[in-house]
Design a protein around this motif. Structure first.
Motif, PDB file in Angstrom:
ATOM      1  N   LYS A 142      -0.049 -18.173   5.854  1.00 42.68           N
ATOM      2  CA  LYS A 142      -0.692 -19.436   5.463  1.00 42.68           C
ATOM      3  C   LYS A 142       0.334 -20.423   4.915  1.00 42.68           C
ATOM      4  CE  LYS A 142      -5.362 -18.006   4.933  1.00 42.68           C
ATOM      5  NZ  LYS A 142      -5.869 -17.072   3.929  1.00 42.68           N
ATOM      6  N   SER A 195      -6.343 -15.213  -0.361  1.00 43.39           N
ATOM      7  CA  SER A 195      -7.093 -16.334   0.197  1.00 43.39           C
ATOM      8  C   SER A 195      -8.235 -16.755  -0.734  1.00 43.39           C
ATOM      9  CB  SER A 195      -7.616 -15.948   1.570  1.00 43.39           C
ATOM     10  OG  SER A 195      -8.298 -14.730   1.468  1.00 43.39           O
ATOM     11  N   GLY A 248      -5.429  -9.526  -1.666  1.00 40.84           N
ATOM     12  CA  GLY A 248      -4.224  -9.962  -0.976  1.00 40.84           C
ATOM     13  C   GLY A 248      -3.725  -8.862  -0.060  1.00 40.84           C
TER      14      GLY A 248
HETATM   15  P1  ADP Z   1      -9.851 -10.289   2.022  1.00 44.19           P
HETATM   16  O1  ADP Z   1     -10.770 -10.973   1.060  1.00 44.19           O
HETATM   17  O2  ADP Z   1     -10.242 -10.470   3.452  1.00 44.19           O
HETATM   18  O3  ADP Z   1      -9.621  -8.860   1.678  1.00 44.19           O
HETATM   19  P2  ADP Z   1      -7.359 -11.341   0.825  1.00 44.19           P
HETATM   20  O4  ADP Z   1      -7.463 -12.783   0.536  1.00 44.19           O
HETATM   21  O5  ADP Z   1      -7.490 -10.395  -0.296  1.00 44.19           O
HETATM   22  O6  ADP Z   1      -8.415 -11.017   1.990  1.00 44.19           O
HETATM   23  O7  ADP Z   1      -5.949 -11.035   1.552  1.00 44.19           O
HETATM   24  C1  ADP Z   1      -5.554 -11.693   2.742  1.00 44.19           C
HETATM   25  C2  ADP Z   1      -4.559 -12.818   2.459  1.00 44.19           C
HETATM   26  O8  ADP Z   1      -3.288 -12.309   2.084  1.00 44.19           O
HETATM   27  C3  ADP Z   1      -4.277 -13.653   3.682  1.00 44.19           C
HETATM   28  O9  ADP Z   1      -5.204 -14.687   3.861  1.00 44.19           O
HETATM   29  C4  ADP Z   1      -2.860 -14.200   3.442  1.00 44.19           C
HETATM   30  O10 ADP Z   1      -2.869 -15.543   3.012  1.00 44.19           O
HETATM   31  C5  ADP Z   1      -2.323 -13.360   2.290  1.00 44.19           C
HETATM   32  N1  ADP Z   1      -0.988 -12.798   2.552  1.00 44.19           N
HETATM   33  C6  ADP Z   1       0.047 -12.784   1.675  1.00 44.19           C
HETATM   34  N2  ADP Z   1       1.147 -12.220   2.198  1.00 44.19           N
HETATM   35  C7  ADP Z   1       0.833 -11.836   3.461  1.00 44.19           C
HETATM   36  C8  ADP Z   1       1.565 -11.170   4.528  1.00 44.19           C
HETATM   37  N3  ADP Z   1       2.826 -10.763   4.385  1.00 44.19           N
HETATM   38  N4  ADP Z   1       0.895 -10.930   5.692  1.00 44.19           N
HETATM   39  C9  ADP Z   1      -0.399 -11.299   5.838  1.00 44.19           C
HETATM   40  N5  ADP Z   1      -1.141 -11.927   4.876  1.00 44.19           N
HETATM   41  C10 ADP Z   1      -0.538 -12.206   3.697  1.00 44.19           C
END
Ligand code: ADP
Length: 264
Positions: A186, A213, A219
């Protein structure tokens, strides 16, 4: 191995649906998306697969129901909101699963439930009975009783513990990204997707894991830790984008990117 082969070969699958997958842009539950997800799960069941759902979303459902509590940060209000939202969430799931004639069963768990041997056994037996009878268990953390000390804290971990307890063949985590990248996609348009991970613990030492997010809690760090947990039990994990329409179907067809965690 690729995601589509893993799914084809798996019979017992835990699917974790994140808040981001269920939340529409306005913060309410996106019923169309939930229906799409449930249709695909029921299609899997018709093929002979058995599915357990781990679903977040009680918080957003509660806020949607009682909007004026939205800004109350008091822990009592937060937990009360989850109590209200959990009913809304399950009601929504029940309505969509009903269209397929499939029953759902709710299980609300805390960390202590997984640590206590006798509770462990009861959870396992309840899950096995529900699944044997063709019922889809829908699991969430029992937020209304979980204070910091007994909290699992995120549904990625809850899904991993569930997969291990059930002896699943596969864990599928649905988030709002296509998989794990070498840095937060992002914030970094040049981030590269990592399609296959053998050692999730080692990967977490060399990529940027910060950033959560809008509605997320864990995360990417909790997703890597979930992979470590299930891989230690020989269970592979797929991380894919729950915002993509027909994501489970597309994963089976090898049509979409994802990250597959195979373990060492
Ligand atoms: P969910 O609520 O679906 O479990 P999260 O918001 O907890 O999702 O985690 C997903 C987010 O982690 C992604 O939207 C992204 O912005 C963030 N993120 C941070 N570092 C990374 C990375 N190395 N690869 C993928 N996503 C990442």
């Amino acid at each position: 191995m690729e995601a589509h082969k893993l799914i084809q070969e798996s019979r017992k699958i835990v699917v974790k649906v994140g808040s981001n997958t269920l939340a529409a842009k306005n913060g309410l539950v996106d019923l169309g998306r939930m229906e799409n997800m449930v249709n695909q799960i029921c299609a899997w069941m018709k093929e002979g697969k058995r599915v357990i759902v781990v679903s977040s979303g009680a918080g957003i459902c509660g806020t949607a129901a009682i909007n004026k509590w939205h800004r109350k940060n008091d822990i009592n209000y937060k937990q009360a909101l989850c109590a209200i939202g959990q009913v809304e969430l399950m009601n929504a799931y029940k309505n969509v699963f009903d269209q397929h004639g499939v029953h759902v069963g709710q299980m609300l768990l805390t960390r202590e439930d997984f640590e206590d041997q006798s509770r462990n056994l009861h959870i396992r037996n309840t899950l096995l009975t529900l699944v044997d009878e063709g019922v889809v268990p829908i699991i969430n953390e029992n937020d209304s009783v979980s204070v910091e000390e007994i909290k699992i804290g995120d549904n990625d971990t809850l899904a991993a513990l569930t997969a291990n307890l059930w002896g699943a063949d596969l864990l599928v985590l649905l988030s709002d990204i296509d998989g794990v990248y070498d840095k937060d996609p992002k914030k970094n348009p040049d981030a590269q997707l990592i399609p296959v991970v053998e050692d999730a613990a080692e990967l977490s030492t060399r990529i940027d894991v910060h950033g959560v997010s809008d509605f997320g809690t864990g995360g990417i760090a909790t997703k890597l830790s979930a992979a470590c947990k299930v891989n230690a039990y020989g269970i592979p994990m797929v991380l894919a984008n729950g915002s993509t329409e027909n994501i489970l179907k597309k994963l089976c067809g090898g049509e979409v990117p994802s990250t597959v965690f195979l373990g060492k």
